[in-house]
Design a protein around this motif. Structure first.
Motif, mmCIF file in Angstrom:
data_model
loop_
_atom_site.group_PDB
_atom_site.id
_atom_site.type_symbol
_atom_site.label_atom_id
_atom_site.label_comp_id
_atom_site.label_asym_id
_atom_site.label_seq_id
_atom_site.Cartn_x
_atom_site.Cartn_y
_atom_site.Cartn_z
ATOM 1 N N LEU A 196 38.796 5.828 -42.135
ATOM 2 C CA LEU A 196 37.691 4.898 -42.406
ATOM 3 C C LEU A 196 37.574 3.873 -41.285
ATOM 4 C CD1 LEU A 196 38.075 4.261 -46.245
ATOM 5 C CD2 LEU A 196 36.215 5.444 -45.080
ATOM 6 N N MET A 197 38.729 3.400 -40.785
ATOM 7 C CA MET A 197 38.682 2.405 -39.721
ATOM 8 C C MET A 197 38.098 3.011 -38.447
ATOM 9 S SD MET A 197 41.908 -0.053 -40.636
ATOM 10 C CE MET A 197 42.953 0.469 -39.443
ATOM 11 N N LYS A 198 38.425 4.283 -38.217
ATOM 12 C CA LYS A 198 37.896 4.964 -37.037
ATOM 13 C C LYS A 198 36.371 5.063 -37.131
ATOM 14 C CE LYS A 198 39.430 9.165 -36.371
ATOM 15 N NZ LYS A 198 40.480 10.184 -36.221
ATOM 16 N N ILE A 199 35.906 5.448 -38.289
ATOM 17 C CA ILE A 199 34.450 5.568 -38.478
ATOM 18 C C ILE A 199 33.790 4.207 -38.289
ATOM 19 C CG2 ILE A 199 32.636 6.055 -40.185
ATOM 20 C CD1 ILE A 199 34.551 8.189 -41.367
ATOM 21 N N ALA A 200 34.416 3.178 -38.861
ATOM 22 C CA ALA A 200 33.849 1.831 -38.756
ATOM 23 C C ALA A 200 33.808 1.374 -37.303
ATOM 24 C CB ALA A 200 34.672 0.862 -39.608
ATOM 25 N N THR A 201 34.876 1.649 -36.564
ATOM 26 C CA THR A 201 34.934 1.221 -35.160
ATOM 27 C C THR A 201 33.824 1.906 -34.359
ATOM 28 O OG1 THR A 201 37.312 1.145 -35.450
ATOM 29 C CG2 THR A 201 36.490 0.948 -33.201
ATOM 30 N N VAL A 202 33.670 3.206 -34.587
ATOM 31 C CA VAL A 202 32.640 3.954 -33.859
ATOM 32 C C VAL A 202 31.250 3.441 -34.215
ATOM 33 C CG1 VAL A 202 31.534 6.212 -33.687
ATOM 34 C CG2 VAL A 202 34.019 6.022 -33.546
ATOM 35 N N ALA A 203 31.027 3.195 -35.495
ATOM 36 C CA ALA A 203 29.712 2.705 -35.934
ATOM 37 C C ALA A 203 29.376 1.393 -35.247
ATOM 38 C CB ALA A 203 29.694 2.547 -37.455
ATOM 39 N N TRP B 111 30.991 11.537 -30.861
ATOM 40 C CA TRP B 111 31.835 12.583 -31.438
ATOM 41 C C TRP B 111 33.240 12.513 -30.831
ATOM 42 C CZ3 TRP B 111 27.496 16.727 -30.391
ATOM 43 C CH2 TRP B 111 26.510 16.604 -31.379
ATOM 44 N N LYS B 112 33.269 12.219 -29.532
ATOM 45 C CA LYS B 112 34.566 12.140 -28.863
ATOM 46 C C LYS B 112 35.392 11.009 -29.471
ATOM 47 C CE LYS B 112 36.934 11.720 -24.543
ATOM 48 N NZ LYS B 112 37.004 11.069 -23.264
ATOM 49 N N ASP B 113 34.764 9.861 -29.631
ATOM 50 C CA ASP B 113 35.491 8.711 -30.175
ATOM 51 C C ASP B 113 35.929 8.956 -31.615
ATOM 52 O OD1 ASP B 113 35.130 7.517 -27.793
ATOM 53 O OD2 ASP B 113 33.589 6.089 -28.435
ATOM 54 N N LEU B 114 35.084 9.675 -32.371
ATOM 55 C CA LEU B 114 35.434 9.940 -33.769
ATOM 56 C C LEU B 114 36.635 10.878 -33.864
ATOM 57 C CD1 LEU B 114 32.046 10.531 -35.625
ATOM 58 C CD2 LEU B 114 33.798 8.871 -36.261
ATOM 59 N N GLY B 115 36.621 11.907 -33.025
ATOM 60 C CA GLY B 115 37.705 12.889 -33.074
ATOM 61 C C GLY B 115 37.793 13.602 -34.410
ATOM 62 N N MET B 116 36.682 13.683 -35.144
ATOM 63 C CA MET B 116 36.675 14.383 -36.432
ATOM 64 C C MET B 116 35.832 15.651 -36.296
ATOM 65 S SD MET B 116 36.100 11.052 -38.870
ATOM 66 C CE MET B 116 36.196 11.847 -40.458
ATOM 67 N N ASN B 117 35.964 16.515 -37.288
ATOM 68 C CA ASN B 117 35.212 17.753 -37.225
ATOM 69 C C ASN B 117 33.756 17.550 -37.641
ATOM 70 O OD1 ASN B 117 37.303 19.299 -36.304
ATOM 71 N ND2 ASN B 117 37.911 20.018 -38.346
ATOM 72 N N CYS B 118 32.917 18.429 -37.110
ATOM 73 C CA CYS B 118 31.498 18.420 -37.432
ATOM 74 C C CYS B 118 31.290 18.722 -38.930
ATOM 75 C CB CYS B 118 30.814 19.480 -36.581
ATOM 76 S SG CYS B 118 29.180 19.902 -37.101
ATOM 77 N N GLY B 119 30.422 17.948 -39.577
ATOM 78 C CA GLY B 119 30.226 18.128 -41.021
ATOM 79 C C GLY B 119 29.143 19.125 -41.400
ATOM 80 N N TYR B 120 28.480 19.713 -40.398
ATOM 81 C CA TYR B 120 27.413 20.690 -40.659
ATOM 82 C C TYR B 120 26.396 20.182 -41.700
ATOM 83 C CZ TYR B 120 29.740 24.371 -38.008
ATOM 84 O OH TYR B 120 30.300 25.119 -37.007
ATOM 85 N N ALA B 121 26.125 18.880 -41.654
ATOM 86 C CA ALA B 121 25.259 18.304 -42.683
ATOM 87 C C ALA B 121 23.790 18.599 -42.420
ATOM 88 C CB ALA B 121 25.475 16.799 -42.737
ATOM 89 N N TYR B 122 23.506 19.416 -41.443
ATOM 90 C CA TYR B 122 22.144 19.639 -40.982
ATOM 91 C C TYR B 122 21.768 21.102 -41.062
ATOM 92 C CZ TYR B 122 25.476 20.859 -37.563
ATOM 93 O OH TYR B 122 26.579 21.409 -36.993
ATOM 94 N N GLY B 123 22.702 21.978 -41.371
ATOM 95 C CA GLY B 123 22.437 23.388 -41.111
ATOM 96 C C GLY B 123 22.525 24.274 -42.334
#
Lengths: 102, 819
Positions: free
Chosen positions: B581-588, B618-630
């Motif tokens: 969560l902190m990673k996501i917040a930092t990137v946002a 995406w690089k900063d997040l370092g998380m996998n793609c959520g395919y929320a679009y496909g």
């Protein structure tokens, strides 16, 4: 009077895809069509301003990624039943280099 | 010198003018066109006369072609000029006022005349037919002076006339020579229900009654019947049927029987320069009185007369779909049946619904529907296709298809709706837009309507409604066939294209389009479909064609209305950690993301990201793609399960996380959502997902084919198993079976309905070998998808976007003047 400006190498645009070109405040979508023809229009659908460069090319038309408006790249006219048009820019290719006329 | 051919048309009605429209469409410059119309109005919609009489609409509203249309198309229009003679030798026609017109081709579209029964007194004042606008006006006038009307004829027209007269404040009695109203379209039960309904509205009836004389001095004052009784009336409408109007044709020696006899190209059999279309034409022994066949004839006529080639009219099978005074009626085929015939019936007298289907060897031979006609067009299609309905027969009268909005409610929404009601919410298309496109544009399929108006072109939720508008507008059934081509670029359907890809081992989108004779270079419908089929069938030997991906799937991010993108990383099973969560917040924060939103699928959406920022983010997040679009696995929604919940019987979270990891990075025909609930309280809402798994004591229930979107569909139980290994295997087998047999853009709910739950059970549950083979094929595919698409693009970005140049814009260092 023509004002031809170099944009990029043709190879920098993948076949059947587009690149966006920023010239001043204007965003232009440059498409590479079948037969290595290149067309350029303002990157802004007249409907809800969708970025045309991200759409799917169908022949000499581009389908806007937002709501599938079909725009003819030759003259910028929107296909029926929708109405409107986008600004087009003349293009040429010389020695594998793409030019736009402003 | 004008070298155009001269085309003259006698008659200015719906069928004739439609033929002219078709001719103009086929070749606008071929003819100088002259039209003679006996009425003083331009072409109007005769079907809509009853609403005009009822005061629901006006004459202006039912005009189909304004006089301007004739001018615009350079058509010489003679209104109010009745042709008195066709001189075939001189190739000219002469009107009563002496106007002459020469022709190279002549179209006779004189329609029909109302039939007046020649009983004594039929020519008295106050006796009239109900056929045109003048009749309508006369009835309105009469209603101002007189009070008691009688209508002879209990068919559609008679009932509509009586209803109109009731609305005008008159007392209206319908006299019918048969026991059943509308006996051409209804059986006795439906006819009686209709009668009861109309009686409630104040209509009076005398059935099984023959009229023998019209009474009165100068004006009608009453009727005398065969049984000796009388009825007082001061207005009499004769609505006992129509007769093809063929006097002109007969006089000039054209062969006539019941109508003017034509061949399959709508040419009169006597003189090939003369064509006939509409109610006056007799084709293979039938003179049609419904609009749809006449429109078909008009098309064929236009094809022939403009030399377009051979398109023959081979007759029409007609169904009747009507609305009489607010009551829906549908009938087709042999609906009476004989004693002992195989039939199924549904009768709800209080609710006013009656349906009857006559079967022979499990095939539909005829049907009558009253009150709820939503499925009429579907049944009619099945009847024409000769479909075996043994599987549907036990339930079909409740709902044939569950198709579209109306399929759920069981009432015909389409006809009830007001003109300005929005049919297609996505594109803001109203009922009137759709109906106009059918009536004025001459469209006969949903595809054409979508192309013309955009209705049903986006989410498709209104497709059923559009089908119904088609049916109720044209009065005949039109149902999209299962075997429709993928799109306008090809004549092949999904199955045929898949078959070719498989047998010919085609692995390139462009190659397929050229081998299979595509028209043009494909569109946003067919190209992504082909690309999917190739990847699914040849995972090891094909490359994804990015030019055939829609924006979202190409960019691996979801394009938003302002052209920015949204980024949704995978949060497996919806379970996260403080660090994540902190990673996501930092990137946002770093990328000034304007909106951060918790999604319905238990993850976090970062909205408003600029295209250039995607890869760095995406690089900063370092998380996998959520395919929320496909068209891929979206989320596996889970509840907290037995780890924490005091009611939990199973560890739903762990299973959900495991499944999401196993099914990551797979392309499907359409998006796929899963859910795992730890107990039957089902907090993860598993029963509206593509695959829903619910923990029960000692095992898991797997149910499939649910959907929480446009049309809510609950899942159907596939099986109950004991172990999570079985859950995984069956889920994978089910989804691979869907991948292999689903059509691109077909969600699992309609797919499951199409192929049938029982057949799916047999393949993925009962047949263990087949189940394992399906899973093996899925694993083979997954093995090729070894990198996360975001990671791949991040790596490419660091090399200056060699591969994925679409993320990087070219900047030209000049100022451009905006014009």
């Amino acid at each position: 009077m023509s004002n031809w400006i170099k944009v990029c190498q043709l190879d920098e645009i993948p076949p059947a895809q587009a690149r966006t070109v920023k010239a001043g405040d204007v965003m232009i979508a440059v498409f590479r069509l079948t037969g290595d023809r290149v067309k350029a229009v303002e990157n802004r659908c007249p409907h809800k301003h969708g970025p045309l460069a991200e759409g799917i090319i169908s022949g000499d038309d581009i389908l806007c990624p937002l709501h599938n408006w079909r725009i003819h790249l030759e003259d910028g006219q929107v296909a029926a039943p929708d109405k409107g048009c986008v600004k087009t820019y003349p293009t040429k290719i010389e020695n594998g280099v793409v030019f736009l006329d402003f | 010198m004008n070298d155009k051919k001269k085309l003259v048309m006698i008659g200015n009605g719906m069928a004739g003018v439609r033929a002219i429209e078709e001719i103009l469409k086929a070749n606008p410059d071929m003819f100088d066109i002259t039209i003679f119309g006996a009425e003083r109005y331009p072409n109007y919609n005769r079907i809509m006369l009853s609403p005009v009489l009822a005061g629901d609409t006006t004459v202006e509203d039912i005009i189909l072609n304004e006089e301007q249309w004739y001018t615009d198309n350079h058509i010489t229009l003679h209104l109010g000029k009745r042709i008195k003679e066709i001189q075939r030798g001189y190739k000219q026609v002469i009107a009563e006022d002496g106007t002459k017109a020469k022709y190279d081709n002549l179209i006779i579209a004189t329609g029909s005349n109302p039939f007046i029964i020649p009983i004594p007194g039929h020519d008295k004042e106050g006796v009239m037919a109900f056929r045109d606008i003048d009749d309508c006006d006369a009835m309105v006038e009469a209603a101002k002076k007189y009070k008691k009307a009688a209508v002879i004829g209990g068919g559609l027209l008679g009932l509509e006339a009586a209803k109109g007269l009731l609305n005008l404040g008159m007392e209206a009695t319908v006299i019918h020579d048969q026991a059943t109203l509308m006996n051409m379209q209804l059986d006795s039960i439906a006819g009686d229900m209709l009668r009861a309904d109309l009686e409630k509205q104040g209509m009076l009836f005398k059935t099984s009654t023959l009229t023998t004389e019209v009474l009165g001095e100068k004006r009608v004052t009453g009727l005398k019947f065969k049984d000796g009784s009388n009825l007082d009336c001061d207005l009499l409408i004769m609505a006992v049927g129509i007769r093809p109007n063929m006097a002109l044709a007969k006089d000039c020696g054209l062969f006539c029987n019941r109508g003017i006899v034509v061949n399959d190209y709508m040419q009169t059999v006597t003189d090939s320069s003369i064509y006939t279309v509409g109610e006056c034409a007799e084709h293979r022994g039938i003179a049609y009185g419904l609009v749809a066949p006449l429109f078909e004839q008009a098309k064929v006529l236009a094809h022939m007369i403009t030399g377009q080639g051979l398109k023959a009219y081979e007759g029409s099978v007609v169904s009747t779909k009507l609305k009489i005074s607010g009551v829906d009626v549908f009938s087709a085929g042999d609906f009476m049946g004989t004693p002992g015939v195989d039939m199924i019936e549904l009768m709800d007298k209080v609710g006013g619904v009656y349906k009857k289907i006559i079967l022979e060897d499990d095939k539909i031979k005829g049907l009558v529907m009253f009150g709820d006609t939503a499925d009429g067009p579907t049944f009619f299609q099945w009847m024409q296709d000769g479909k075996d309905v043994s599987e549907q027969r036990s339930t079909m009268l409740f709902s044939a298809s569950g198709l579209g909005d109306s399929g759920h409610s069981g009432i015909d929404l389409a006809a009830e709706m007001a003109d300005d009601t929005v049919v297609c919410g996505c594109n803001g298309v109203t009922k009137k837009d759709v109906v106009d496109s059918i009536v004025k544009g001459g469209l006969t399929t949903r595809k054409e309507i979508t192309a013309c108006t955009k209705a049903a072109g986006s989410c498709g939720g209104c497709a059923g409604l559009v089908d119904q508008l088609l049916a109720s507008t044209l009065g005949t059934a039109f149902v999209e066939s299962e075997h429709d081509p993928i799109c306008a670029c090809t004549d092949l359907n999904h199955e045929q294209v898949k078959e070719q890809i498989k047998t010919k081992k085609l692995t390139l989108v462009r190659e397929i389009m050229s081998v299979l004779g595509w028209k043009g270079e494909g569109c946003q419908v067919c190209r992504p479909a082909i690309n999917y089929y190739i990847g699914m069938m040849w995972p090891e030997d094909s490359q994804d064609d990015r030019s055939s991906r829609i924006a979202n799937e190409k960019m691996h991010a979801n394009i938003q209305k302002d052209g920015t993108f949204s980024v949704i990383p995978r949060i497996y099973g919806g379970e996260t950690t403080p660090d994540e969560l902190m990673k996501i917040a930092t990137v946002a924060k770093k990328y000034n993301v304007p909106t951060v939103k918790i999604t319905g699928g238990q993850r976090i959406d970062l909205l408003g990201v600029k295209k250039e920022d995607l890869a760095p983010m995406w690089k900063d997040l370092g998380m996998n793609c959520g395919y929320a679009y496909g068209k891929a696995l979206r989320t596996v929604k889970t509840c907290v399960g037995s780890n924490w919940c005091r009611f939990g019987t199973q560890d739903s979270t762990s299973l959900g996380i495991h499944l999401e990891k196993e099914l990551d990075r797979i392309w499907f025909p359409a998006k796929v959502k899963l859910a795992v609930s730890g107990c039957p309280r089902n907090c993860a809402e598993a029963t509206i997902k593509d695959v829903g798994i619910v923990g029960v004591e000692g095992g898991w229930e797997i149910s499939t084919g649910g959907n929480g979107g446009v049309h809510v569909v609950a899942t159907e139980l596939l099986c109950i198993v004991h172990t999570t290994q079985e859950v995984e295997e069956i889920t994978k087998a089910y989804l691979q079976h869907y991948r292999e047999t689903g059509r691109h853009n077909e969600r699992s709910a309609p797919w499951q309905k199409r192929v049938g739950l029982e057949s799916i059970k047999a393949i993925v549950v009962d047949d263990l070998n087949n189940r394992k083979a399906l899973v093996a094929r899925l694993h083979l595919y997954v093995a090729q998808q070894d990198t996360d698409p975001w990671a791949e693009r991040v790596a490419d970005a660091e090399k200056g976007y060699q591969q994925f140049s679409e993320y990087k814009q070219i900047v030209i260092p000049i100022e451009v003047e905006l014009s």
